[in-house]
Write a protein that holds these residues in place. Sequence first.
Motif, PDB file in Angstrom:
ATOM      1  N   LEU A   1       0.854  -1.191   0.000  1.00 11.37           N
ATOM      2  CA  LEU A   1       0.000   0.000   0.000  1.00 11.37           C
ATOM      3  C   LEU A   1       0.889   1.239   0.000  1.00 11.37           C
ATOM      4  O   LEU A   1       1.906   1.288   0.704  1.00 11.37           O
ATOM      5  N   SER A   2       0.474   2.247  -0.741  1.00  9.35           N
ATOM      6  CA  SER A   2       1.216   3.509  -0.721  1.00  9.35           C
ATOM      7  C   SER A   2       1.102   4.105   0.687  1.00  9.35           C
ATOM      8  O   SER A   2       0.173   3.780   1.436  1.00  9.35           O
ATOM      9  N   PRO A   3       2.027   4.978   1.053  1.00 10.87           N
ATOM     10  CA  PRO A   3       1.920   5.618   2.365  1.00 10.87           C
ATOM     11  C   PRO A   3       0.569   6.311   2.572  1.00 10.87           C
ATOM     12  O   PRO A   3      -0.006   6.238   3.663  1.00 10.87           O
ATOM     13  N   ALA A   4       0.034   6.947   1.533  1.00 12.17           N
ATOM     14  CA  ALA A   4      -1.254   7.635   1.658  1.00 12.17           C
ATOM     15  C   ALA A   4      -2.382   6.638   1.919  1.00 12.17           C
ATOM     16  O   ALA A   4      -3.240   6.875   2.778  1.00 12.17           O
ATOM     17  N   THR A   5      -2.374   5.528   1.213  1.00 11.59           N
ATOM     18  CA  THR A   5      -3.419   4.514   1.411  1.00 11.59           C
ATOM     19  C   THR A   5      -3.281   3.867   2.780  1.00 11.59           C
ATOM     20  O   THR A   5      -4.277   3.614   3.462  1.00 11.59           O
ATOM     21  N   ARG A   6      -2.041   3.622   3.186  1.00  9.24           N
ATOM     22  CA  ARG A   6      -1.799   3.070   4.527  1.00  9.24           C
ATOM     23  C   ARG A   6      -2.391   3.982   5.603  1.00  9.24           C
ATOM     24  O   ARG A   6      -3.027   3.524   6.545  1.00  9.24           O
ATOM     25  N   GLN A   7      -2.182   5.274   5.433  1.00  8.86           N
ATOM     26  CA  GLN A   7      -2.695   6.251   6.389  1.00  8.86           C
ATOM     27  C   GLN A   7      -4.222   6.249   6.401  1.00  8.86           C
ATOM     28  O   GLN A   7      -4.848   6.269   7.460  1.00  8.86           O
ATOM     29  N   LEU A   8      -4.833   6.208   5.212  1.00  6.07           N
ATOM     30  CA  LEU A   8      -6.296   6.158   5.129  1.00  6.07           C
ATOM     31  C   LEU A   8      -6.840   4.897   5.796  1.00  6.07           C
ATOM     32  O   LEU A   8      -7.876   4.942   6.464  1.00  6.07           O
ATOM     33  N   LEU A   9      -6.144   3.772   5.636  1.00  2.00           N
ATOM     34  CA  LEU A   9      -6.566   2.538   6.294  1.00  2.00           C
ATOM     35  C   LEU A   9      -6.532   2.712   7.811  1.00  2.00           C
ATOM     36  O   LEU A   9      -7.495   2.372   8.505  1.00  2.00           O
ATOM     37  N   GLN A  10      -5.445   3.266   8.321  1.00  2.00           N
ATOM     38  CA  GLN A  10      -5.323   3.451   9.769  1.00  2.00           C
ATOM     39  C   GLN A  10      -6.363   4.423  10.311  1.00  2.00           C
ATOM     40  O   GLN A  10      -6.812   4.284  11.448  1.00  2.00           O
TER      41      GLN A  10
ATOM     42  N   TRP B   1     -11.188 -11.371   0.896  1.00  2.00           N
ATOM     43  CA  TRP B   1     -10.677 -10.453   1.922  1.00  2.00           C
ATOM     44  C   TRP B   1      -9.184 -10.247   1.742  1.00  2.00           C
ATOM     45  O   TRP B   1      -8.451 -11.184   1.442  1.00  2.00           O
ATOM     46  N   LEU B   2      -8.735  -9.025   1.977  1.00  2.00           N
ATOM     47  CA  LEU B   2      -7.312  -8.702   2.040  1.00  2.00           C
ATOM     48  C   LEU B   2      -6.981  -8.342   3.479  1.00  2.00           C
ATOM     49  O   LEU B   2      -7.673  -7.522   4.087  1.00  2.00           O
ATOM     50  N   LYS B   3      -5.955  -8.971   4.003  1.00  2.00           N
ATOM     51  CA  LYS B   3      -5.461  -8.605   5.333  1.00  2.00           C
ATOM     52  C   LYS B   3      -4.096  -7.970   5.116  1.00  2.00           C
ATOM     53  O   LYS B   3      -3.194  -8.595   4.556  1.00  2.00           O
ATOM     54  N   PHE B   4      -3.957  -6.735   5.525  1.00  2.00           N
ATOM     55  CA  PHE B   4      -2.674  -6.050   5.430  1.00  2.00           C
ATOM     56  C   PHE B   4      -2.047  -6.008   6.812  1.00  2.00           C
ATOM     57  O   PHE B   4      -2.711  -5.705   7.801  1.00  2.00           O
ATOM     58  N   ASP B   5      -0.751  -6.324   6.860  1.00  2.00           N
ATOM     59  CA  ASP B   5      -0.043  -6.358   8.130  1.00  2.00           C
ATOM     60  C   ASP B   5       1.416  -5.990   7.882  1.00  2.00           C
ATOM     61  O   ASP B   5       1.978  -6.383   6.852  1.00  2.00           O
ATOM     62  N   VAL B   6       2.018  -5.271   8.815  1.00  2.00           N
ATOM     63  CA  VAL B   6       3.428  -4.893   8.648  1.00  2.00           C
ATOM     64  C   VAL B   6       4.320  -6.123   8.537  1.00  2.00           C
ATOM     65  O   VAL B   6       5.401  -6.051   7.951  1.00  2.00           O
ATOM     66  N   HIS B   7       3.893  -7.250   9.071  1.00  2.00           N
ATOM     67  CA  HIS B   7       4.675  -8.480   9.020  1.00  2.00           C
ATOM     68  C   HIS B   7       4.187  -9.433   7.931  1.00  2.00           C
ATOM     69  O   HIS B   7       4.664 -10.564   7.843  1.00  2.00           O
TER      70      HIS B   7
ATOM     71  N   GLU C   1       7.760   2.124   0.133  1.00  2.00           N
ATOM     72  CA  GLU C   1       8.802   2.042   1.154  1.00  2.00           C
ATOM     73  C   GLU C   1       8.368   1.124   2.285  1.00  2.00           C
ATOM     74  O   GLU C   1       7.177   0.899   2.501  1.00  2.00           O
ATOM     75  N   ASP C   2       9.335   0.584   2.966  1.00  2.00           N
ATOM     76  CA  ASP C   2       9.075  -0.323   4.078  1.00  2.00           C
ATOM     77  C   ASP C   2       8.242   0.411   5.122  1.00  2.00           C
ATOM     78  O   ASP C   2       8.645   1.465   5.606  1.00  2.00           O
ATOM     79  N   PRO C   3       7.045  -0.129   5.466  1.00  2.00           N
ATOM     80  CA  PRO C   3       6.182   0.565   6.424  1.00  2.00           C
ATOM     81  C   PRO C   3       6.832   0.740   7.787  1.00  2.00           C
ATOM     82  O   PRO C   3       6.511   1.659   8.512  1.00  2.00           O
TER      83      PRO C   3
END
Length: 102
Positions: free
Chosen positions: A24-33, A79-85, A96-98
């Motif tokens: 996920l792009s940083p912007a999308t990651r932020q929107l998810l959070q 379903w998509l599960k996104f996780d830093v690991h 970039e690495d989250p």
Amino acid sequence: MSELVLTRLRELAEPLVALSTAHLSPATRQLLQEDQLSVNAYPTLTGGFVYVGAPRYDTPLEADLAQLFELSERAGIVWLKFDVHGATVEGIECFEDPGEAP
């Protein structure tokens, strides 16, 4: 527990794939959070769950997520599960690495 119950639970199962938040792009990651994605999502401390559907119920406004929805639908993923690991998949764009984000 009866075999009938176990069979029914298997019938209700929906395919899920666990991916790194690096997809996920940083912007999308932020929107998810912030629980602000354009599609149904459920943030967690280290990423979140995103509902694709079968067939996909919507196309995300976020371009990176829209590409993942297209791939997921073709692969039969609901379903998509996104996780830093989570795993990274060769052939899917990584940002970039989250773990290194400011």
